[in-house]
Each structure stands twice: as structure tokens, then as C-alpha cells.
Design a protein around this motif. Structure first.
Motif, mmCIF file in Angstrom:
data_model
loop_
_atom_site.group_PDB
_atom_site.id
_atom_site.type_symbol
_atom_site.label_atom_id
_atom_site.label_comp_id
_atom_site.label_asym_id
_atom_site.label_seq_id
_atom_site.Cartn_x
_atom_site.Cartn_y
_atom_site.Cartn_z
ATOM 1 N N GLU A 262 -39.160 -42.400 40.951
ATOM 2 C CA GLU A 262 -37.910 -42.713 40.256
ATOM 3 C C GLU A 262 -37.888 -42.216 38.816
ATOM 4 O OE1 GLU A 262 -37.110 -46.893 40.589
ATOM 5 O OE2 GLU A 262 -36.112 -46.630 42.531
ATOM 6 N N THR B 298 -46.018 -47.970 44.317
ATOM 7 C CA THR B 298 -45.948 -47.572 42.920
ATOM 8 C C THR B 298 -47.105 -46.672 42.533
ATOM 9 O OG1 THR B 298 -47.149 -49.573 42.254
ATOM 10 C CG2 THR B 298 -44.735 -49.660 42.177
ATOM 11 N N HIS C 90 -44.879 -37.208 46.675
ATOM 12 C CA HIS C 90 -44.569 -38.602 46.384
ATOM 13 C C HIS C 90 -43.308 -38.622 45.522
ATOM 14 C CE1 HIS C 90 -48.899 -38.314 47.148
ATOM 15 N NE2 HIS C 90 -48.872 -39.571 47.546
ATOM 16 N N LYS D 87 -41.917 -46.418 40.626
ATOM 17 C CA LYS D 87 -41.724 -46.635 42.059
ATOM 18 C C LYS D 87 -41.794 -45.328 42.849
ATOM 19 C CE LYS D 87 -38.952 -50.859 41.889
ATOM 20 N NZ LYS D 87 -37.644 -51.478 42.255
ATOM 21 N N VAL D 88 -42.476 -45.398 43.985
ATOM 22 C CA VAL D 88 -42.495 -44.306 44.964
ATOM 23 C C VAL D 88 -41.482 -44.669 46.045
ATOM 24 C CG1 VAL D 88 -43.864 -43.053 46.664
ATOM 25 C CG2 VAL D 88 -44.916 -43.785 44.510
ATOM 26 N N THR D 89 -40.456 -43.844 46.207
ATOM 27 C CA THR D 89 -39.359 -44.166 47.122
ATOM 28 C C THR D 89 -39.424 -43.416 48.441
ATOM 29 O OG1 THR D 89 -37.974 -42.454 46.104
ATOM 30 C CG2 THR D 89 -37.814 -44.692 45.207
ATOM 31 N N ASP D 90 -40.209 -42.335 48.488
ATOM 32 C CA ASP D 90 -40.301 -41.524 49.700
ATOM 33 C C ASP D 90 -41.589 -40.713 49.628
ATOM 34 O OD1 ASP D 90 -39.772 -40.233 52.063
ATOM 35 O OD2 ASP D 90 -38.094 -39.032 51.303
ATOM 36 N N HIS E 34 -42.314 -43.292 56.170
ATOM 37 C CA HIS E 34 -43.208 -43.177 55.027
ATOM 38 C C HIS E 34 -43.489 -44.532 54.386
ATOM 39 C CE1 HIS E 34 -39.852 -43.994 52.278
ATOM 40 N NE2 HIS E 34 -39.132 -43.262 53.113
ATOM 41 N N ASP E 35 -44.546 -44.569 53.617
ATOM 42 C CA ASP E 35 -44.850 -45.738 52.793
ATOM 43 C C ASP E 35 -44.036 -45.694 51.508
ATOM 44 O OD1 ASP E 35 -46.785 -46.969 54.416
ATOM 45 O OD2 ASP E 35 -48.343 -45.616 53.673
ATOM 46 N N ILE E 36 -43.943 -46.848 50.870
ATOM 47 C CA ILE E 36 -43.393 -46.932 49.513
ATOM 48 C C ILE E 36 -44.371 -47.752 48.668
ATOM 49 C CG2 ILE E 36 -40.986 -46.689 50.219
ATOM 50 C CD1 ILE E 36 -40.704 -49.732 49.928
ATOM 51 N N ASP F 72 -46.888 -50.722 49.399
ATOM 52 C CA ASP F 72 -46.139 -51.887 49.890
ATOM 53 C C ASP F 72 -46.783 -52.287 51.218
ATOM 54 O OD1 ASP F 72 -44.350 -53.585 51.252
ATOM 55 O OD2 ASP F 72 -42.635 -52.778 50.175
ATOM 56 N N PHE G 295 -50.715 -43.251 50.496
ATOM 57 C CA PHE G 295 -49.315 -43.274 50.918
ATOM 58 C C PHE G 295 -49.147 -42.404 52.162
ATOM 59 C CE2 PHE G 295 -48.826 -44.450 46.450
ATOM 60 C CZ PHE G 295 -47.851 -45.437 46.513
#
Length: 404
Positions: free
Chosen positions: A73, A52, A70, A57-60, A48-50, A86, A39
Motif C-alpha cells: 500500500e 505486513t 508483494h 500492508k501486503v494486499t496481494d 495469495h496471502d496477505i 495473516d 507469503f
């Protein structure tokens, strides 16, 4: 310290990692620390990447004081997970970032214009050039050069060097760090310190399109897109053009002429409407003067005029009604607007009169002896305000000269 897999292989879409820690930051946001990560954290103009971590989920992703955070949620346990990037978002960022390097180098190579900042947005990218102006001819030359570099499919190499080794490279600008220096190199074209992710060759950028440019303080801001975004922009513009064809009853190559005709017609109609409004106000003012000439007093209440129109009426009355005193009120849903005044021989000071009227509606305003204006809250109807204003007028006007 987390191992940075995104530097080892920027094409890595899936990887295994162990969660070392789960914490809350100073704002109460939950994040995980991994033993290794693909990431990419926000930095160097690249978002940044997003993805899982397991099913979470990785949001930021942020790197703060050497710790790659990382933001997730939901909580995760301290164990190994399959993590996924992603990829569409990552590859888009790789195309845009590499495209920026190419475009920036082209501006500097051809015109000596340096880039002072870069922003990779969700739909558009921008660079700020150290320039006072920019022409279409210049942008076309730069765009062509940039796309020629893409077609040459030059390799995009990365290399870690020491401060002492920097002198061996013709860098486009001084590096922002003095150790752990990472260079991104397009041979015989661009050498630059950068910590972002890039494709392995210029050909993967696909294309670059400059969309617009504008003055931004002391710089010129250039908006552009690269790669798949070029197709998205083309599709959207084609969709709009196609929808305009029947509306303007013109083929695509005739749309510009059709729009110009419409704008010219609009300007003509606006001018004609303004002339008609002026004539209407002139006529309205003359009718008011005629009606008020016997008592040398005019009052009028409106529900559809703005302050500018009231002022135009007032100026005409003051000019042509030499002995008149007048009060014009516009009543809207929430406020009352007032213009009062007199002709050159009128016996009341507009400034003094409005100073008495405005407190009745908690209003503000001002003016001079001949014209004054203001407005306030609608604490009463326009008729009541006029009645109170005339009562105030009687207190300092000779009643034998102006009877209401």
C-alpha cells in the motif's frame, strides 16, 4: 531469486526479510521483492496471502516470470523488516486446499469421478467433476469417506521429485510441470502434484461438508467447505432456522412442512388472482365494445397496464367486435405503449395504422392486418397521441363508415 519459506515451513507466521527492490508493474501498482518470503503467491487454485512488511500492508502476492511480487500500500525502503502473515487466512486456505485433495480423491476412489478444476473462494470452495449427474446417495458416501480419512489423522507429506521418479507414485493425475515437481502425499490414499500449502495431517482439516451440487456445462460443480468454515456455515444456517421458527409458527423439524404449505397457498392465490384478472379484462373488453359499437371505434388510455394486458384486451375486442377499429394506449412516466387493431370486418389495416403512429413517438413495433403493437418515448401525453392517431386514421378510412 526469492527463497520460498512457505514450502520450508507452511506454519511460519512471522519472519525477517530484506527488501531487494521496489517497483511498479505495467498497471502502475507498487510491489516489493524480498530475499525470502513466507507469503504464498496466488496459484494452483489457492489465493495469495496477505499481511505486513514492517508496518506496510501486503494486499496481494503474485509470482510472475519467476519473480514473487508483494503488492504493498505504500513504499518501503531497501532494508530488513519483520514480516507477518495473516495466519487466520493462511490456515483457512490450508484447510480448504487439503480438504479439496481429500474430497477429490474420495470421489475418484469410490465412483471413478475425476476433478477437472478447483476454486477456493472467500466463503465456499468448488470442484468441477467430470460427470453428467450426481445423486445425494453418492455425495453422502463420498462425504463420509472424506471425513473418515480426516479422523484417521493421516500425515500429509510433501516431496520434491524428478520427472523420472514420478513412475514410483500412483498419481491421481498427470503433473502440470516437468521439473521442480512437488508432490503432496496422503499415504495409501492420495498422491498428487501440487504447489499449495497444506497442514501436516488430515486431522487438521477438521471436517468436510458438501453443501450443494449443480450442472455446469458438461460437468457437475460441487460446493463444499472444510474446517472452521463448516462451523461458520452451521452457525449461519442455525441462525436462519431460529429466526424462521416464530415467523412460520413451527418448530425446526416442522419448518419444511410449514414452508410447503405457504408455497401451496401462494400458488393457489396466484392462480385465483390470475383468474380474477382474466374476468376483469373480459368484462372491460365487453364494456369497451358496447361503448364503441355506435361509431365502430374504440379508444382507451390507461396508466397502470402492461403490454401483455393491452394485448389480451385487444384480442378479445378483435374477436367479438367484428366491425370495430380500436386503439389502446398505456402511459407511464417514461414511455407510451400502443396496441391497435380491428375486427374481421374493420376497415383499417392495423399494420399500416401503427406504422403511421409510431414515428410520432420515435417508437418501434409491428404486427399484422388485425393486431399491431409498439412503444416509444413519452414525447406527448396519451390524449394527444390518440388525437393525432385518429387524425391519421381519417386519411385512409372512409369517413362515412367510421366517424370520430
Amino acid at each position: 531469486m526469492t527463497k520460498k519459506l512457505f514450502y520450508i515451513d507452511p506454519y511460519l507466521k512471522e519472519f525477517n526479510a530484506k527488501v531487494l527492490d521496489v517497483k511498479y508493474d505495467e498497471n502502475g501498482n507498487l510491489y516489493a521483492v524480498l530475499d525470502q518470503t513466507a507469503f504464498y503467491p496466488t496459484g494452483g487454485g489457492q489465493p495469495h496471502d496477505i499481511g505486513t512488511i514492517g508496518n506496510v500492508k501486503v494486499t496481494d502476492v503474485q509470482e510472475i516470470n519467476g519473480e514473487i511480487r508483494h503488492y504493498i500500500e505504500a513504499p518501503v525502503s531497501l532494508e530488513a523488516f519483520v514480516c507477518k502473515i495473516d495466519w487466520n487466512r493462511r490456515f483457512d486456505h490450508m484447510q480448504q486446499h487439503a480438504g479439496q485433495h481429500i474430497l477429490t480423491a474420495a470421489f475418484e476412489e469410490i465412483f471413478g469421478l475425476k476433478t477437472v478444476s478447483f476454486h477456493l473462494g472467500k466463503e465456499l470452495c468448488t470442484i468441477d467433476l467430470a460427470a453428467s449427474d450426481l445423486t445425494e446417495e453418492q455425495t453422502m458416501k463420498v462425504e463420509k469417506r472424506a471425513n473418515d480419512v480426516i479422523l484417521q489423522n493421516k500425515p500429509i507429506n510433501t516431496k520434491w521429485v524428478t520427472k523420472e521418479e514420478l513412475s514410483s507414485y500412483s498419481l491421481r493425475k498427470e503433473t502440470s510441470v516437468k521439473e521442480n515437481i512437488r508432490l503432496v502425499i496422503i499415504p495409501d490414499f492420495d498422491y498428487n502434484g501440487c504447489g499449495g500449502t497444506h497442514p501436516k495431517s488430515t486431522g487438521e482439516v477438521a471436517s468436510i461438508k458438501i453443501l450443494s451440487w449443480e450442472k455446469q456445462r458438461n460437468h457437475i460443480r460441487v460446493s463444499f467447505v472444510c474446517g472452521n468454515r463448516v462451523l461458520s456455515q452451521l452457525h449461519e444456517k442455525q441462525r436462519i432456522l431460529t429466526s424462521l421458527n416464530p415467523l412460520l409458527n413451527a418448530p425446526q423439524n416442522g419448518l419444511e412442512h410449514a414452508v410447503k404449505q405457504l408455497l401451496d397457498k401462494e400458488k393457489s392465490l396466484i392462480k385465483e388472482l390470475e383468474n380474477l384478472k382474466e374476468k376483469l379484462i373480459q368484462q372491460e373488453a365487453e364494456e369497451l365494445i358496447s361503448q364503441g359499437s355506435e361509431q365502430n371505434l374504440i379508444t382507451a388510455i390507461y396508466y397502470d397496464k402492461n403490454m401483455q394486458e393491452l394485448q389480451k384486451l385487444a384480442r378479445i375486442i378483435a374477436e367479438k367486435g367484428e366491425n370495430l377499429v380500436f386503439l389502446l394506449v398505456n402511459e407511464s412516466e417514461e414511455q407510451l405503449q400502443i396496441v391497435c387493431g380491428k375486427g374481421k370486418n374493420g376497415e383499417v389495416s392495423a399494420k399500416e395504422w401503427i406504422a403511421i403512429i409510431l414515428p410520432l413517438i420515435n417508437g418501434k413495433g409491428g404486427g399484422n392486418e388485425f393486431l399491431a403493437q409498439g412503444g416509444g418515448a413519452k414525447h406527448m401525453r396519451g390524449e394527444e397521441l390518440v388525437e393525432k392517431a385518429l387524425t391519421c386514421l381519417e386519411s385512409f378510412v372512409n369517413p362515412h363508415q367510421n366517424t370520430v
